[in-house]
Structure formats: structure tokens, C-alpha cells
Design a protein around this motif. Structure first.
Motif, PDB file in Angstrom:
ATOM      1  N   PRO A  42       0.845  -1.189   0.000  1.00 23.01           N
ATOM      2  CA  PRO A  42       0.000   0.000   0.000  1.00 23.01           C
ATOM      3  C   PRO A  42       0.883   1.243   0.000  1.00 23.01           C
ATOM      4  N   PRO A  43       0.337   2.368  -0.347  1.00 23.96           N
ATOM      5  CA  PRO A  43       1.141   3.589  -0.318  1.00 23.96           C
ATOM      6  C   PRO A  43       1.535   3.942   1.110  1.00 23.96           C
ATOM      7  N   ALA A  44       2.563   4.747   1.247  1.00 25.85           N
ATOM      8  CA  ALA A  44       2.970   5.211   2.578  1.00 25.85           C
ATOM      9  C   ALA A  44       1.808   5.968   3.220  1.00 25.85           C
ATOM     10  N   CYS A  45       1.785   5.966   4.546  1.00 20.84           N
ATOM     11  CA  CYS A  45       0.716   6.663   5.259  1.00 20.84           C
ATOM     12  C   CYS A  45       0.762   8.159   4.946  1.00 20.84           C
ATOM     13  N   ALA A  46      -0.391   8.710   4.638  1.00 19.39           N
ATOM     14  CA  ALA A  46      -0.489  10.141   4.357  1.00 19.39           C
ATOM     15  C   ALA A  46      -1.862  10.600   4.833  1.00 19.39           C
ATOM     16  N   TYR A  47      -2.019  11.880   5.038  1.00 11.64           N
ATOM     17  CA  TYR A  47      -3.288  12.408   5.531  1.00 11.64           C
ATOM     18  C   TYR A  47      -3.957  13.188   4.423  1.00 11.64           C
ATOM     19  N   GLN A  48      -4.830  12.478   3.708  1.00 10.19           N
ATOM     20  CA  GLN A  48      -5.569  13.070   2.609  1.00 10.19           C
ATOM     21  C   GLN A  48      -7.036  12.692   2.761  1.00 10.19           C
ATOM     22  N   ASP A  49      -7.866  13.222   1.864  1.00 11.17           N
ATOM     23  CA  ASP A  49      -9.291  12.892   1.876  1.00 11.17           C
ATOM     24  C   ASP A  49      -9.705  12.414   0.491  1.00 11.17           C
ATOM     25  N   VAL A  50      -9.594  11.102   0.274  1.00 14.87           N
ATOM     26  CA  VAL A  50      -9.958  10.489  -1.000  1.00 14.87           C
ATOM     27  C   VAL A  50     -11.125   9.543  -0.743  1.00 14.87           C
ATOM     28  N   THR A  51     -12.232   9.742  -1.437  1.00 16.61           N
ATOM     29  CA  THR A  51     -13.380   8.843  -1.229  1.00 16.61           C
ATOM     30  C   THR A  51     -12.995   7.441  -1.657  1.00 16.61           C
ATOM     31  N   THR A  52     -13.203   6.485  -0.749  1.00 13.59           N
ATOM     32  CA  THR A  52     -12.776   5.121  -1.004  1.00 13.59           C
ATOM     33  C   THR A  52     -13.569   4.499  -2.154  1.00 13.59           C
ATOM     34  N   MET A  53     -12.924   3.558  -2.870  1.00 13.71           N
ATOM     35  CA  MET A  53     -13.539   3.008  -4.078  1.00 13.71           C
ATOM     36  C   MET A  53     -14.801   2.197  -3.771  1.00 13.71           C
ATOM     37  N   PHE A  54     -14.723   1.308  -2.770  1.00 10.67           N
ATOM     38  CA  PHE A  54     -15.874   0.453  -2.452  1.00 10.67           C
ATOM     39  C   PHE A  54     -16.678   1.093  -1.329  1.00 10.67           C
ATOM     40  N   LEU A  62     -15.014  -5.104   1.526  1.00 10.16           N
ATOM     41  CA  LEU A  62     -13.857  -4.625   0.762  1.00 10.16           C
ATOM     42  C   LEU A  62     -13.592  -3.137   0.929  1.00 10.16           C
ATOM     43  N   THR A  63     -14.334  -2.470   1.789  1.00 10.41           N
ATOM     44  CA  THR A  63     -14.179  -1.024   1.930  1.00 10.41           C
ATOM     45  C   THR A  63     -12.871  -0.689   2.651  1.00 10.41           C
ATOM     46  N   LEU A  64     -11.964  -0.064   1.912  1.00  7.32           N
ATOM     47  CA  LEU A  64     -10.650   0.300   2.461  1.00  7.32           C
ATOM     48  C   LEU A  64     -10.729   1.693   3.087  1.00  7.32           C
ATOM     49  N   LEU A  65     -10.458   1.745   4.380  1.00  7.49           N
ATOM     50  CA  LEU A  65     -10.403   3.032   5.074  1.00  7.49           C
ATOM     51  C   LEU A  65      -9.059   3.150   5.764  1.00  7.49           C
ATOM     52  N   ASP A  66      -8.396   4.264   5.579  1.00  4.30           N
ATOM     53  CA  ASP A  66      -7.138   4.531   6.291  1.00  4.30           C
ATOM     54  C   ASP A  66      -7.005   6.042   6.432  1.00  4.30           C
ATOM     55  N   THR A  67      -5.805   6.538   6.582  1.00  5.62           N
ATOM     56  CA  THR A  67      -5.662   7.976   6.809  1.00  5.62           C
ATOM     57  C   THR A  67      -5.845   8.783   5.521  1.00  5.62           C
ATOM     58  N   THR A  68      -5.917   8.079   4.388  1.00  6.08           N
ATOM     59  CA  THR A  68      -6.179   8.736   3.105  1.00  6.08           C
ATOM     60  C   THR A  68      -7.598   8.454   2.605  1.00  6.08           C
ATOM     61  N   GLU A  69      -7.961   7.167   2.609  1.00  8.78           N
ATOM     62  CA  GLU A  69      -9.247   6.731   2.045  1.00  8.78           C
ATOM     63  C   GLU A  69     -10.367   6.963   3.067  1.00  8.78           C
ATOM     64  N   MET A  70     -11.494   7.473   2.585  1.00  8.08           N
ATOM     65  CA  MET A  70     -12.580   7.822   3.507  1.00  8.08           C
ATOM     66  C   MET A  70     -13.958   7.514   2.922  1.00  8.08           C
ATOM     67  N   LEU A  71     -14.947   7.497   3.808  1.00  7.86           N
ATOM     68  CA  LEU A  71     -16.346   7.366   3.427  1.00  7.86           C
ATOM     69  C   LEU A  71     -16.948   8.759   3.263  1.00  7.86           C
ATOM     70  N   PRO A  72     -18.007   8.869   2.455  1.00  8.49           N
ATOM     71  CA  PRO A  72     -18.737  10.143   2.408  1.00  8.49           C
ATOM     72  C   PRO A  72     -19.365  10.427   3.779  1.00  8.49           C
ATOM     73  N   SER A  73     -19.565  11.710   4.080  1.00  4.44           N
ATOM     74  CA  SER A  73     -20.127  12.071   5.395  1.00  4.44           C
ATOM     75  C   SER A  73     -21.533  11.513   5.564  1.00  4.44           C
ATOM     76  N   GLY A  74     -22.253  11.303   4.456  1.00  5.40           N
ATOM     77  CA  GLY A  74     -23.626  10.810   4.532  1.00  5.40           C
ATOM     78  C   GLY A  74     -23.741   9.298   4.594  1.00  5.40           C
ATOM     79  N   TYR A  75     -22.613   8.600   4.702  1.00 11.52           N
ATOM     80  CA  TYR A  75     -22.653   7.137   4.771  1.00 11.52           C
ATOM     81  C   TYR A  75     -23.178   6.717   6.141  1.00 11.52           C
TER      82      TYR A  75
END
Ligand SMILES: [Zn+2]
Length: 252
Positions: A42-54, A62-75
Motif C-alpha cells: 500500500p502507499p505510505a501513510c499520508a493524511y488526505q481525503d480520498v473517497t474510497t472506491m468500495f 472490501l471497503t478500504l479506510l485509512d488515513t487517506t481513504e474515507m467514506l462520504p459524510s452521509g454514509y
């Protein structure tokens, strides 16, 4: 953002020990990666806001969440029920898809004299805003980032992450290592995978998971997936990263 992913067939080929270093019939010598994680880390840890693919409600395993990948606020999962449905203490919510396995796990843990209780489960985006702020106030920003997820990045928003405690015990984070200090923690470390739960942030893996050791935090991914993660020897973040489809071929 392009994801650094190889076509699935290629990954399967690389991951087959029998083929590592082998020559194909036409003499092409394959690359010789030593492990799956060496093939596609996986990529190095970073603090970004990218909507996760799944990010669909049906994609939970399969929903990948980390310090970059995120869910929409309405999830907000549509099937939240009380954790009491699984024979555990109420006051918290979990998705109905996890209840049968959660109930079976709670029953087995109790039978093994390691009874479980829930210390936290589903947390909404808005709740997580407050949770993260609380940790920033308590620890400062840099330590809070290793301890708590920014809103949208928390597995608790999936309704499938549970912070467990030993029934009748202290809060799990009050122990230096809940997984060795309590019967419940030990039992979970050995058996949770059999019921579809994975410890998301194991000891000594901060560079891979982007968070500090959380022996109480388990995420439900289903029995087959949990067994696959365990067999892979990878952290959940690494394993989920490998499940992402390959990006389209670059134009030109
Ligand atoms: Zn947690």
C-alpha cells in the motif's frame, strides 16, 4: 488518483510459490518477488481525503479506510441494530449483517471463560468529529492521528468495527496490552478470525496500518475474508489494498 495496482491475474501469478522464478514455456523468466506485500505494497501513510472506491453499503467487506481513504459524510448503514441482538450489552449499534457471527463469537468466548462486552461500535461521521477532537485535546495532533481517525476515515462509521472489552473489566485502552492482560483479549487474538473479525491495527505494524496498536479494535469482514487475511499474513489495510481492481491502461 491512480492506484498502484497490478492486474489481478498478474498478482495471482506472482503470488503462486510454484511459479516464482520459473520460466514460461517460451523462455520468459518471471520476476521473483518474495511475497505478495513485496509485489504490491500500500502507499505510505499520508493524511488526505480520498473517497474510497468500495463505498456502497453492499461493499462492506472490501471497503478500504485509512488515513487517506474515507467514506462520504452521509454514509449511514441502513441496517443498524443494537449490539444486544448478538447477546452482548446494548447501548451500541452494529450492522445486521454481522449479528449472527458476532453472536456466535460472543457465545464461544463466554464458554471459554473469556466473556466479551462492547466498549464502542458504530459511530456516525458527526460523532467521529467529536471523538477526534477529544483525542486532539488530550494528546495533541500528532499523537491523536495515531490513536483516532479523522471523521470519514473511521472503520466505526461502517457499523462493522467494534471495540471490545472484557465483560466486567476496565476499558480496554486502560490496559498496557488488552490482548495479553485479559482472557477476553487473548481469546479474541486467537479466535476472532474464525468468526469473521480481524484486528485492524496489530502490534508493530504502524508503518503498514498508519495507526498505533489497538488490540481491542476488530472489524467484521466475514468468515471467508477473515480467513484469507489471516492466511496472507498481511494487515487488513495491506490485504484490502490488494483487492482493488487495476487502474485503466494509461492513454497513449
Ligand atoms: Zn475502534
Amino acid at each position: 488518483m491512480w492506484r498502484v495496482a497490478l492486474p489481478l491475474a498478474l498478482v495471482t501469478l506472482f503470488c503462486s510459490p510454484a511459479l516464482i522464478g520459473a520460466a514460461s514455456p517460451d523462455g520468459l523468466v518471471l520476476a521473483t518477488p518474495q511475497s505478495a506485500s513485496a509485489v504490491m505494497p500500500p502507499p505510505a501513510c499520508a493524511y488526505q481525503d480520498v473517497t474510497t472506491m468500495f463505498a456502497g453499503y453492499g461493499d462492506w467487506a472490501l471497503t478500504l479506510l485509512d488515513t487517506t481513504e474515507m467514506l462520504p459524510s452521509g454514509y449511514v448503514p441502513p441496517d443498524l441494530v443494537s449490539t444486544s441482538k448478538a447477546g452482548l450489552n446494548g447501548g451500541y449499534q452494529v450492522r445486521a449483517v454481522a449479528v449472527a457471527d458476532l453472536a456466535a463469537m460472543a457465545k464461544a468466548a463466554a464458554a471459554a471463560h473469556a466473556p466479551l462486552a462492547v466498549a464502542s461500535a458504530y459511530r456516525s461521521f458527526a460523532t467521529q468529529v467529536g471523538t477526534f477532537k477529544k483525542w486532539v485535546r488530550a494528546l495533541g495532533m500528532s499523537k491523536a492521528l495515531l490513536t483516532s481517525a479523522r471523521a470519514g476515515h473511521s472503520e466505526h462509521q461502517l457499523g462493522l468495527a467494534i471495540d471490545f472489552e472484557a465483560k466486567g473489566g476496565r476499558l480496554p485502552w486502560d490496559y498496557s496490552n488488552w490482548a495479553t492482560a485479559t482472557a477476553a483479549g487473548k481469546w479474541m487474538a486467537a479466535h476472532a478470525w474464525q468468526y469473521g473479525f480481524v484486528m485492524s491495527y496489530p502490534a508493530g505494524k504502524t508503518a503498514k496500518t498508519c495507526y498505533g496498536f489497538e488490540p481491542w479494535h476488530y472489524r467484521y469482514v466475514g468468515r471467508a475474508e477473515a480467513a484469507a487475511v489471516r492466511a496472507s499474513g498481511l494487515t487488513l489495510r495491506e490485504w484490502l489494498w490488494q483487492q482493488l481492481p487495476a487502474p485503466p491502461e494509461p492513454a497513449g
